[in-house]
Design an enzyme around this catalytic site. Structure first.
Site, PDB file in Angstrom:
ATOM      1  N   TYR A 293      -3.774  -2.944   4.152  1.00  0.00           N
ATOM      2  CA  TYR A 293      -2.932  -2.019   3.367  1.00  0.00           C
ATOM      3  C   TYR A 293      -3.090  -0.585   3.868  1.00  0.00           C
ATOM      4  CZ  TYR A 293      -1.026  -0.193  -1.101  1.00  0.00           C
ATOM      5  OH  TYR A 293      -0.295   0.411  -2.086  1.00  0.00           O
ATOM      6  N   TYR A 344       6.977   0.059   1.655  1.00  0.00           N
ATOM      7  CA  TYR A 344       5.869   0.281   0.725  1.00  0.00           C
ATOM      8  C   TYR A 344       6.087  -0.621  -0.486  1.00  0.00           C
ATOM      9  CZ  TYR A 344       2.562   2.840  -2.254  1.00  0.00           C
ATOM     10  OH  TYR A 344       1.523   3.202  -3.080  1.00  0.00           O
TER      11      TYR A 344
END
Ligand SMILES: [Zn+2]
Lengths: 394, 148
Positions: A293, A344
């Site tokens: 991430y 995102y």
């Protein structure tokens, strides 16, 4: 006593995504995005959406399980779960929580999802415009410390300084995401490649380690995965991605207020990575693909180190783009473009990309990938991670 | 004790809100004193503020003055304005300051001086109290400068 583990007990049988929009450009309401993603995941798995009996999410998702269940005509809701913590720290935990529910018999068919319309609601990258700052913010906002980039920057400064890691190591992380996005039709940054010069010329968001390209996008989107018992996954339409391990949490007082965690220069994975590998009975050398991430590239760097994938003293040498590119890099990283360049999607796009790699259907396929490590939002608390594997790894 | 009439940052940023747990801290800064939590049970310093001592679980936390000096534990220099008050404002430095004489607790403030100065971890700093007397509820921030 039987071993307490999730290893091989559940699998991701379906994946679903909405199109990925730039923030503010979704034609749909956030809740409608959630509905689309859930239906797509069920369609992918070949499961009637009415048979879903649980929902797990994270990051304070506004699309409540009960509203989803009513809207979709779910026959019976047996599990609803919201993982504490902001950002994408809970992305892998949502999948593990769904798995725990399925394995324990609380539910049979659980959706882990996230829906996020930052056009409809407030963006993360802006400070709150309030007259008074409350709680922990009272000790930051008056000093101009209010955005996520600013909240995490000093962890990264300290880590990079302690280990002498150069900014070029972070540049390689950004370049890997942008490189992989160029062949990904879903990616928001497809058609906008990144090279060293463009990265180096990009403006500072926060010195000394956040240039523009070190920071994630903000988008409007939803995604979902369907978790079922391992035995059932085999009978459904897709090649199962088995959950080999899941872990969450943080080390001792990692959430100590006002930047007072004893181990401060950390992505908060020191204990969580250990627990994950223990459950999966695998180690860093066994990971074929890594999805880490990217809220900020410095967080990725720390999380790779804390998962034993890179030694800090070797980071300057190892973290070069060619080592991170699929199909042949030594550690293919964020093979769909991740938070920086695909979307995102609060990290759920990383889980979904992991499933695609194991199915052999990824746009930047790592040949014969059998294991995928997914690392959730580093530096927040609690963090979470996940190892997925093919049937060969059971 | 040093104070400053100039401001590290432009007006319009959020002020510290009034809360019962942190009132002794903000009352202290109004008097140009750095006052933080110290446990009456085990004697350890604690920051940020909490209702309980994380070491011995005593609820009996005192507020005691600590010498307003320390060393830079980490730092950052924001450029991108995330608040309307910072639009058009040049970069500024935020420091995380460790207080070695108080169990290494850390506090946050701005580093005064040239906003583009080179910042080094480990540098000794001392507090400068920055009063905001004109605020509806006056408050004083704790800023830092390189120790002489
Ligand atoms: Zn105590």
């Amino acid at each position: 006593m039987t071993e307490r583990t999730l290893r091989g007990k559940t699998a991701i049988a379906g994946i679903g995504e909405t199109p990925y929009y730039k923030h503010g450009q979704s034609p749909h309401d956030e809740f409608k995005l959630a509905l689309i993603a859930v239906l797509e995941a069920c369609k992918d798995a070949g499961v009637d959406p009415r048979d879903v009996d649980g929902f797990a999410s994270y990051g304070g998702d506004r699309s409540e399980a009960t509203r989803l269940a009513a809207a979709l005509g779910i026959k019976e809701l047996r599990f609803s779960n919201m993982h504490w913590g902001g950002g994408g720290g809970g992305v892998c935990a949502a999948v593990a929580n769904a798995s725990a529910a399925v394995h324990s018999g609380i539910a049979d068919c659980v959706i882990a999802f996230r829906s996020l319309a930052q056009g409809q609601f407030r963006r993360y990258g802006r400070g709150a415009v309030a007259v008074a700052a409350m709680g922990e913010d009272a000790f930051g906002a008056p000093y101009g410390l209010m955005s996520p980039a600013q909240r995490f920057a000093m962890k990264i400064t300290r880590f990079m300084t302690d280990h002498g890691i150069r900014h070029e190591a972070l540049r390689a992380i950004a370049m890997a995401s942008y490189h992989h996005a160029q062949t990904n039709p879903r990616a928001v940054m497809r058609g906008r490649p990144l090279d060293e010069a463009k990265y180096d010329a990009s403006r500072w968001i926060v010195e000394p380690f956040h240039r523009l390209f070190d920071c994630c996008m903000e988008n409007d989107c939803a995604a979902a995965v369907l978790v079922v018992p391992a035995g059932r996954a085999k009978d459904l339409g897709q090649r199962p991605a088995y959950v080999l391990g899941g872990a969450q949490g943080g080390h001792h007082r990692s959430a100590a207020p006002v930047h007072n965690a004893p181990l401060y220069a950390s992505s908060h994975f020191t204990t969580v990575a250990r627990n994950l590998y223990d459950m999966a009975k695998l180690g860093p050398k066994d990971m074929d693909v890594v999805q880490a991430y990217e809220n900020f590239t410095g967080g990725v760097m720390m999380s790779l180190v804390e998962h034993g994938l890179v030694k800090p003293e070797e980071a300057n040498e190892f973290m070069i783009p060619s080592n991170l590119y699929a199909p042949s890099g030594r550690m293919p990283l964020n093979t769909s473009g991740g938070n920086l360049a695909e979307c995102y999607m609060h990290g759920l796009e990383l889980v979904i990309e992991g499933v695609r790699q194991l199915r052999g259907t990824a746009c930047n396929q790592v040949p014969g990938a059998k294991t995928v490590l997914v690392i959730g939002g580093p530096m927040v608390t609690p963090v979470s991670n996940l190892i997925l594997g093919t049937e060969d790894t059971l | 004790m040093s104070t400053t009439t100039s401001r590290a940052l432009p007006a319009g940023l959020p002020a510290p809100g009034e809360e019962s747990m942190t009132k002794p801290y903000w009352d202290g800064t109004r008097k140009n004193r750095l006052i933080v939590q110290r446990c009456r049970g085990c004697g350890h310093w604690q920051w940020g503020p909490e209702w309980i001592c994380h070491r011995c679980h005593a609820f009996d936390l005192a507020w005691e003055e600590v010498a307003p000096r320390g060393r830079i534990y980490s730092w950052e220099r924001p450029h991108h304005p995330v608040h309307p008050a910072l639009q058009g404002h040049p970069p500024y430095v935020i420091v995380l300051v460790e207080l070695p004489h108080a169990d290494n607790i850390r506090v946050i403030g701005n580093l005064l001086g040239d906003p583009l100065q080179e910042v080094k971890i480990g540098t000794a700093v001392e507090a400068v109290f920055e009063p905001h007397d004109e605020a509806d509820r006056p408050y004083t921030l704790v800023q830092w400068r390189i120790a002489v």
